[in-house]
Design a protein around this motif. Structure first.
Motif, PDB file in Angstrom:
ATOM      1  N   ARG A  29       0.787  -1.143  -0.169  1.00 45.15           N
ATOM      2  CA  ARG A  29       0.142  -0.121   0.072  1.00 45.15           C
ATOM      3  C   ARG A  29       0.815   1.203  -0.056  1.00 45.15           C
ATOM      4  N   HIS A  30       1.996   1.128   0.168  1.00 42.96           N
ATOM      5  CA  HIS A  30       2.770   2.289   0.574  1.00 42.96           C
ATOM      6  C   HIS A  30       4.201   2.503  -0.776  1.00 42.96           C
ATOM      7  N   ARG A  31       3.919   1.312  -1.453  1.00 40.21           N
ATOM      8  CA  ARG A  31       5.057   1.578  -2.610  1.00 40.21           C
ATOM      9  C   ARG A  31       4.513   0.588  -4.020  1.00 40.21           C
ATOM     10  N   ILE A  32       5.006   1.071  -4.904  1.00 38.43           N
ATOM     11  CA  ILE A  32       4.750   0.199  -6.490  1.00 38.43           C
ATOM     12  C   ILE A  32       5.738  -0.892  -6.633  1.00 38.43           C
ATOM     13  N   MET A  33       7.025  -0.310  -6.491  1.00 38.66           N
ATOM     14  CA  MET A  33       8.011  -1.238  -6.820  1.00 38.66           C
ATOM     15  C   MET A  33       9.028  -1.400  -5.570  1.00 38.66           C
ATOM     16  N   GLY A  34       9.601  -2.496  -5.511  1.00 41.65           N
ATOM     17  CA  GLY A  34      10.597  -2.801  -4.315  1.00 41.65           C
ATOM     18  C   GLY A  34      12.121  -2.756  -4.785  1.00 41.65           C
ATOM     19  N   PRO A  35      13.062  -2.962  -3.665  1.00 39.66           N
ATOM     20  CA  PRO A  35      14.369  -2.772  -4.053  1.00 39.66           C
ATOM     21  C   PRO A  35      14.843  -3.819  -5.325  1.00 39.66           C
ATOM     22  N   GLU A  36      14.351  -4.810  -5.584  1.00 39.93           N
ATOM     23  CA  GLU A  36      14.908  -5.479  -6.739  1.00 39.93           C
ATOM     24  C   GLU A  36      14.302  -4.877  -7.949  1.00 39.93           C
ATOM     25  N   GLY A  37      13.241  -4.511  -8.100  1.00 36.64           N
ATOM     26  CA  GLY A  37      12.508  -3.898  -9.091  1.00 36.64           C
ATOM     27  C   GLY A  37      13.257  -2.834  -9.408  1.00 36.64           C
ATOM     28  N   TRP A  38      13.482  -1.611  -8.730  1.00 36.10           N
ATOM     29  CA  TRP A  38      14.396  -0.530  -8.843  1.00 36.10           C
ATOM     30  C   TRP A  38      15.810  -0.893  -9.358  1.00 36.10           C
TER      31      TRP A  38
END
Length: 476
Positions: A284-293
């Motif tokens: 609910r607080h982000r769209i992508m995580g560390p690996e996606g970025w």
């Protein structure tokens, strides 16, 4: 795969890469276990041995891996030749589709009505072949898959806090069969197979490939045993049907070799196609995580055009006012998840700015066009001005029926307020070529064409027909 599906499905073609004039492909075939291995596939004069991917409920999934060049013209399967447009070094055509289904009763729709736009897309392919088909999310609508099991009958409004390992395993098997039934129903349609047996597919998922609003739902639902079982079943079937893959294939196919994010990137001659995964790491607080970025920031275009498939539109209208109004009206609060799905949600505004900066980074050396679906309307947008502007093309949906024209007009009014998350790069929502309204409430798909190094886009609308070409690049 359930007893309700009879016979075989396939071949469905998947793009794996292009180098030295040859296209690497995979072909998926589904058939009853009792019938054994599939028919012979021959490519470039060589018989290809199939690989068994999985068995489920009496059916087996097989994959052929092969490559072909322009001189081959295609491949043979079961005594039938399937032509493939292999030459992507000069002029080429790409089809883009999204939203292939509906939330309620999709499997019960009349096939001729449901697949009318697929049939139209197939006719275009017969006239002038596509080299690639991009699927931008919601390839199935799995929202009804959870019904019929005691643990998920009330999903997502309720999820049991305590479920035993045996109960969760029973749920997993129930969901696997339900997802497979959806995929088989959609992908065995003649209108789809007519294209997918000859046009290699590249796909990225969105929420309905899992369940409505996945990633924007309450975290105690998604992180529960039931929620994680649902996600794992959806992921397994997504890999199988949308990528002809299993977990073992992830390092080869996706930017994150561990598969926590399923974003991908492919380089073709003078073309880079990127699809970040906007669901696997979403909360609910982000769209992508560390690996996606991390994967996205490693992308380095090798010249020519960049196409970014963002399953949720990257450039859109200001939503903070709508969110504030909806949260003040109790009966409207159930729409909060739909708004949180968007890059433009106030919950994601900083991350949206980060994404737009990444797009600008990619734009330093190559023109960038974002392509999206999700909203069941057709529209376009631009960020910036002049030769350095970034295009956003939205085509949605190929089979989902359009919302009312009044809804489209209201959204167009909202878009007229303007938006500039990066003040020096204003965003404008614009009508399609030849249209007056910003949003078109008709079923649709998109065709991208490269002619003499220049790209343009044409929307095909169910009622209004084809739009005039929109130039995406102007310099040779």
């Amino acid at each position: 795969m359930t007893a309700e599906f009879e016979g075989s499905m396939g071949p469905v073609l998947y793009f794996r890469g292009f180098s030295r004039g040859r296209m690497r492909l995979a072909a998926l075939v589904i058939r009853p276990i009792s019938e054994g291995a599939p028919a012979i596939l021959k490519a470039a004069g060589v018989k290809v041995k199939p690989v068994l991917l999985c068995e489920l409920a009496g059916f087996a999934a097989w994959r052929f891996d092969f490559s072909i060049g322009s001189e081959d013209g295609g491949y043979d399967y079961d005594d039938r030749f399937h032509a493939v447009e292999v030459d992507v070094t000069s002029d080429m055509r790409i089809a883009f589709v999204s939203c292939n289904g509906e939330e309620e009763g999709d499997l019960g729709r009349t096939p001729s009505e449901r697949n009318a736009m697929w049939r139209r897309l197939g006719d275009l392919h017969e006239e002038s072949a596509f080299s690639l088909m991009l699927q931008g999310g919601d390839q199935i609508y799995a929202d009804e898959v959870t019904r019929g099991h005691k643990l998920t009958d009330d999903w997502p409004d309720h999820a049991p806090r305590h479920a035993s390992p045996a109960e969760l395993e029973d749920l997993r098997q129930f969901l696997r069969k339900g997802f497979a039934r959806r995929y088989l129903s959609v992908m065995s349609a003649p209108e789809f197979l007519r294209l997918a047996s000859s046009v290699p597919v590249l796909s990225v998922w969105d929420d309905h490939d899992i369940c409505d609003g996945w990633g924007s739902l309450k975290e105690n639902r998604m992180n529960s045993g039931v929620g994680q079982t649902l996600f794992r079943a959806a992921r397994e079937m997504y890999l199988l049907f949308q990528h002809a893959a299993t977990e073992a294939d992830i390092p080869e196919l996706f930017m994150d070799p561990k598969g926590r994010s399923l974003g991908w990137c492919h380089h073709l001659p003078d073309l880079t196609v990127i699809a970040p995964d906007l669901r696997s790491e979403r909360t609910r607080h982000r769209i992508m995580g560390p690996e996606g970025w991390h994967g996205l920031r490693q992308v380095s275009p090798q010249g020519g055009q960049v196409l970014m498939v963002s399953s949720v539109p990257l450039l859109g209208p200001r939503l903070s006012l709508v969110e504030a109004v909806m949260m003040a009206i109790p009966r409207m609060q159930h729409y909060e998840d739909d708004l949180r799905d968007q890059w433009q949600s106030r919950a994601h505004r900083e991350e949206w700015r980060d994404m737009l900066r990444e797009v600008l980074r990619l734009r330093r050396n190559s023109p960038v066009t974002a392509i999206s679906g999700e909203i069941h309307l057709a529209t376009r947008a631009e960020m910036g001005v002049g030769e350095n502007r970034i295009h956003q093309l939205v085509a949605s949906g190929i089979s989902h029926r359009a919302p009312s024209k009044g809804y489209a007009r209201g959204l167009g009014w909202l878009a007229g307020l303007g938006e500039a998350p990066l003040p020096e790069h204003p965003i404008r929502i614009l009508p399609l070529p030849g249209q007056r309204q910003r949003y078109m409430a008709e079923r649709n798909f998109l065709v991208l064409e490269r002619q003499n190094t220049r790209w343009h886009a044409i929307w095909h609308l169910e009622e209004s027909g084809a739009t005039p070409p929109l130039p995406l690049t102007t310099d040779a």
